[in-house]
Design a protein around this motif. Sequence first.
Motif, short mmCIF file in Angstrom:
data_model
loop_
_atom_site.label_atom_id
_atom_site.label_comp_id
_atom_site.label_asym_id
_atom_site.label_seq_id
_atom_site.Cartn_x
_atom_site.Cartn_y
_atom_site.Cartn_z
N ASP A 8 0.92 -1.20 -0.05
CA ASP A 8 0.07 0.08 0.06
C ASP A 8 0.77 1.35 -0.17
OD1 ASP A 8 -0.33 0.99 3.27
OD2 ASP A 8 0.71 -0.65 2.62
N THR A 10 2.97 3.94 -1.77
CA THR A 10 3.26 4.11 -3.17
C THR A 10 4.80 4.57 -3.23
OG1 THR A 10 2.78 6.50 -2.53
CG2 THR A 10 0.86 5.39 -3.59
N THR A 33 -3.07 -3.01 -3.53
CA THR A 33 -2.88 -2.12 -2.61
C THR A 33 -3.43 -2.66 -1.36
OG1 THR A 33 -4.49 -0.68 -3.15
CG2 THR A 33 -2.31 -0.32 -3.98
#
Length: 662
Positions: A8, A10, A33
Motif C-alpha cells: 500500500d 506508493t 494495495t
Amino acid sequence: MKVYYVEDNTADIELVRRALAAAKFKIDLEVATTLAVARAHLQDFANSYDVILADIALPDGSGLTLIADLRRQGVTTPIVVLTGLGDESAAVAAMHAGADDYHAKDHGFAQGLVTTLQDVFKRHRLSVLRLQRPLRVLYAEHHKSDIDLTQRYFEAEAAHITFEFLRSGEEVLARLPADSTQEADFDVLLLDYRLAGRDALDILHLIRTERHLDLPVVLVTGQGDEKSASAAMRFGAADYLVKHPGYLVKLPFTLENAFFRVQLAREQEALRDSERRFRRLAENAQDIIFRFDFLPTPHLSYISPAVEAVLGYTPAECLADADFYLRVVHPENADIIQDAIQHDKEILPINPIRWQHKEKRTVWIEQRSSPVYDDSGDLIAIEGVARDITEQKQALDLLQQYYERLEDMVAERTHELEAAQQALRQQERQAMLGQLAAGVGHELRNPLSVMTNAVYYLRLIQPQADAKITEYLDIISAEIKKSSRIIQGLIDLTRSKQAEPREIVIPELLAVVLAGLERPENITVQQKTSPDLPLAWADPLHMDQVFSNLVLNAYQAMPKGGQLTVEAAWVEDGSWPGATEPLPALFVRVQDTGIGIADDMIDKIFEPLFTTKTHGIGLGLAIAKNLVEANHGCIKFESTEGQGTTFTVWLPTSPSAPSSAD
C-alpha cells in the motif's frame, strides 16, 4: 517472470517497479494495495504468477494472513515477504506461515530484491522440474556390449530413466561441473569401475576432494572387483552392483535409491541450515517468540530468551511452569485467556493484552499468532510473536488524557464565551501548530542537514558513480527536500510572511510548476492560456508554492488516472470574489477529474492539519489560502464527489488593487 506485489506504500511500489524494470531479464509486475483485493484476485489466479511478493503491514490486515490462506488453499507459488529492517520476529512468523523467503526493507532494498526474487523462483522451478522430468543418468562404460544391454533393458523396463553414455574417464571429467557452485545437467553418475584412462576410484576421489561435488555416484564392477568397489564406498560412492546375471533388474532401483538418498541428505542439510537460521533469529529477536501446544495438555513448548527482558522470567522458568501462560496474564484478563485455551481458539479475543512482570508491574503486549493444524485439520498449536508496547501504550494514554483535558477546556471556554467560539478555536489550533513547527524545525533540520552533507560527500568522492548509485542519491536528495518543504510549510503556516510582489508572467510560472512535479503516467495535462493575459502582481515564490500544492493535490486525487486542466484568463469585467469593487485581475483555474470531496468535508478543507489523504499532514491548502490572501488575492473551490474538483485563484494585476482579504 510474473510478480504479484501486495503493497500500500506508493513510494515503495515505485522503488520496486524501477528496480524490476532495470533487471537484466523481463519482470512483469502487478500490484494490489489491499489485503482484500489480493485475496479476491489470488483465489483464482495465484498459480498464474511466478512469485508473490507481499508486505506484512497492509491497511486492512496482515500479509501473514494472506500467506496462510494461500497455503491452506494448496497454492504452491513461491512467496517472498517484505519485513521492516531488523524485524526478525516478522521474518520468523512469515516463514512459519508458509513464505519461501523474506526480504528486509532496508536502504536500497529494492535493488537487492531482484536477486531474492530470482533465487526463490529458481529454487521453486528446480523443485518442480525434479518432480516432472525423468531421472537422468550419465553412464561411463567402456564395454559396448554392456552399453547396448543397458540401453535395451531400460527402454523396455524403466523408460523414465534416461542415459547419456561415455567411454572413458577423461570424458567423464570433462562433463563434470568444475566446482560445487555449478549445477550438473544429470542426476546420477554411473561408473564402470575399470575405465580407460582414469578408473572410477580416481574419478570419485576427484569429485569428493577436489571439486567438492555431492553428486550421487553408483559403481558397477566385474567379477572380482567387489573389494575395490567396497573401498570406493568409503570415498563417498552411494552404492555399487556386481555385473552378475540379472544385475540390470536391480539397477533401476539402485539408481533411484542413490538419487533420493542424496536428495534427502541435501534437504536435511537445508533443513538444518534453516533451523539454525530460525534459531539465530529467535535467540536474538527483541520480541518474544513462542509456541503453545494443546496436546496432550495445553502447555508452552517454546519461548525465546527475549521473555527475560520483557517479563523478568528465564525461558527455563517459563517452560517448567505448566500454567505459566495463565500466571503471567493480568488477573482481569485471566478468564478470557482460560476460555480461549479450553476451547482451542485460534485468535485471542483481546489484543493488545496485559501481562504481569515478575516484579508485579503491568506489561502491555501486542500479540500476532498463527494456528498450527494437523493432517486432519484439527488445531494442535499456536505459534506467535509477542511485542512489548508498554511505552507506546503509556504514551497513547497520556496523549488521550491530554486530548480529553483539552476538550474539557474548550467546552468550558465555549460555554463561557459563546460569541468568541470560532476565534478561540482558531487561536488554540495556531498555538498547537506553532509548538509543532518549533519542535519539528529544531529536531529535524539538523539531521536533514547531516543527510544533505552526506549525499554531497558521496557525490564528491564518487564522481564517476554508476547510474544506479546516482539514481538513489537523487532519490535521497528529493526526499530530503520534501521533508524540508514540510518543515517550512509548518513554519510558514504559523508565521506571517510578508509578500514581496512583483510582475509575474503567469503562463511561464505555470509551465515551471508543471515541469517540476512528476506527473503520473495515467494522467494527462492540458494547459490553456488567454492570448491577452496581463501580468499578475504577486510574490512569485508564494505563487509557485500555491500552484505546486494545487497541482500535486490534483494528481493525488486521481489515483486511477484522469485529466488535469490548468487554465489562466483575464477577468474582463473586473468582478471577482476577492474584490469589493471592480478591479483589474486574472484568474488561474486548476481542474481535475478525480474522486472529488465529500459534502461533509467541504467546510474543513482549508483548516490546518485536516486531510482526507493517507499520506500528508493537511497543510497544503491552508498554506495556499494564507499565501493567496497575503498577496491580496482570493481562492475558492467547487467539487462534486466522484467527478472532480476545481480550484480557482484570483490575483490582482496592479499594485494598487486591494481585495477583501485585506
